[in-house]
Motif scaffolding. Sequence first.
Motif, short mmCIF file in Angstrom:
data_model
loop_
_atom_site.label_atom_id
_atom_site.label_comp_id
_atom_site.label_asym_id
_atom_site.label_seq_id
_atom_site.Cartn_x
_atom_site.Cartn_y
_atom_site.Cartn_z
N TRP A 120 12.68 7.53 -2.92
CA TRP A 120 12.10 7.09 -1.65
C TRP A 120 12.76 5.82 -1.13
CZ3 TRP A 120 8.60 9.66 1.29
CH2 TRP A 120 7.96 10.76 0.68
N LEU A 121 12.82 5.73 0.20
CA LEU A 121 13.28 4.52 0.89
C LEU A 121 12.13 4.01 1.74
CD1 LEU A 121 15.71 6.94 1.08
CD2 LEU A 121 17.01 4.88 1.57
N LEU A 138 2.56 -5.29 14.80
CA LEU A 138 3.72 -6.17 14.89
C LEU A 138 4.96 -5.58 14.21
CD1 LEU A 138 2.07 -9.66 14.25
CD2 LEU A 138 3.04 -8.82 16.40
N ASN A 139 4.76 -4.58 13.36
CA ASN A 139 5.88 -4.03 12.60
C ASN A 139 5.81 -2.52 12.52
OD1 ASN A 139 5.03 -6.80 11.28
ND2 ASN A 139 7.23 -6.58 10.95
N TRP A 140 6.98 -1.91 12.36
CA TRP A 140 7.10 -0.49 12.04
C TRP A 140 7.56 -0.39 10.59
CZ3 TRP A 140 4.67 1.96 15.55
CH2 TRP A 140 4.83 1.65 16.90
N LEU A 141 6.90 0.46 9.82
CA LEU A 141 7.27 0.70 8.45
C LEU A 141 7.69 2.16 8.29
CD1 LEU A 141 5.68 -0.48 5.18
CD2 LEU A 141 5.87 1.98 5.52
N TRP A 142 8.81 2.40 7.59
CA TRP A 142 9.26 3.77 7.37
C TRP A 142 9.14 4.16 5.91
CZ3 TRP A 142 13.32 0.18 8.54
CH2 TRP A 142 14.17 -0.12 7.46
N THR A 143 8.88 5.43 5.68
CA THR A 143 9.00 6.03 4.36
C THR A 143 9.88 7.27 4.52
OG1 THR A 143 6.93 7.25 4.69
CG2 THR A 143 6.80 5.19 3.48
N HIS A 199 0.84 -1.21 0.00
CA HIS A 199 0.00 0.00 0.00
C HIS A 199 0.87 1.26 0.00
CE1 HIS A 199 -3.13 2.86 1.13
NE2 HIS A 199 -2.38 3.22 2.16
N TYR A 200 1.94 1.25 0.79
CA TYR A 200 2.83 2.41 0.85
C TYR A 200 3.76 2.46 -0.35
CZ TYR A 200 1.31 3.24 5.63
OH TYR A 200 0.55 3.52 6.75
#
Length: 270
Positions: A205-206, A262-267, A105-106
């Motif tokens: 983007w990362l 349960l998780n961290w997502l970075w942009t 999605h991201y």
Amino acid sequence: MIQTYPVDSAGGHSFERWHLDVFGCPGCKSNLVPMDSVLKCESCGTVYSVLNGIPSLISPDTALEMTAGHLPVKEFYLFERYDWTKDSKGLEYIYHHTRRAETWHYIEKLLPRDGIVLDIGCGTGLITHRLATIRQKAVALDMNLWALNQMNGKPYIVKAQADAEMLPVQDSSVDMVIATEVVEHLENPETTLQEMLRVCRPGGWLVGSVPSTNSIWKMRQHLSMTCAGNEPFHRNFTRNEITDLWHRVGYDGQIHGICFGLNWLWTVQK
């Protein structure tokens, strides 16, 4: 669109121009040139083998250290057998595919449609398969040759064996860097974040993720049917810890909670 055309092959394995515009010597980051059955750095002269179309782009010094048993964490992932796309069942299957959907999605919102994506620690292709499906040019890297061999995706995906802390990628040569569930396995995560920033073009983007400190992770070995259970290194992060990690390399990332916390997502935009 990025122009592509055939380049002389290494050992009969064809590389496109866009592959060679991304691949670089892990040591000096210079261009690699196909010669017979190898790729050779045109600057320092280091030679890298190509097996079944997959170049092994791990620095000779790192390879020697692993052979000598001095890098047990890296060595573990050379031989791991873990297929997120096929092996997991039950709750684990739901987790992996929920994480993929939420991560996608991201990623989808930020994808450079005419650019190149780098997928670090791709494994057997949980995310890479999605990139291939939409015909996105991508470079898929992993330490584990077995995992890379499970994944196809041609002509849009090119694969290489690589070390996340010494990316075999030229400076500012990709438009997005993906690293899902990779950083928690690294003893020196700042090194890899700096490498991600080095290879990403300005404005690119990362996107990546790590496990949180949710208490359910303490039950991982009991709930997972495929968890090895003997990993030499594995770290869970709080939101502040992953935020601080990006601060230490000079960037503010947007940190999102995904997959039931349960998780961290970075942009992060370079």
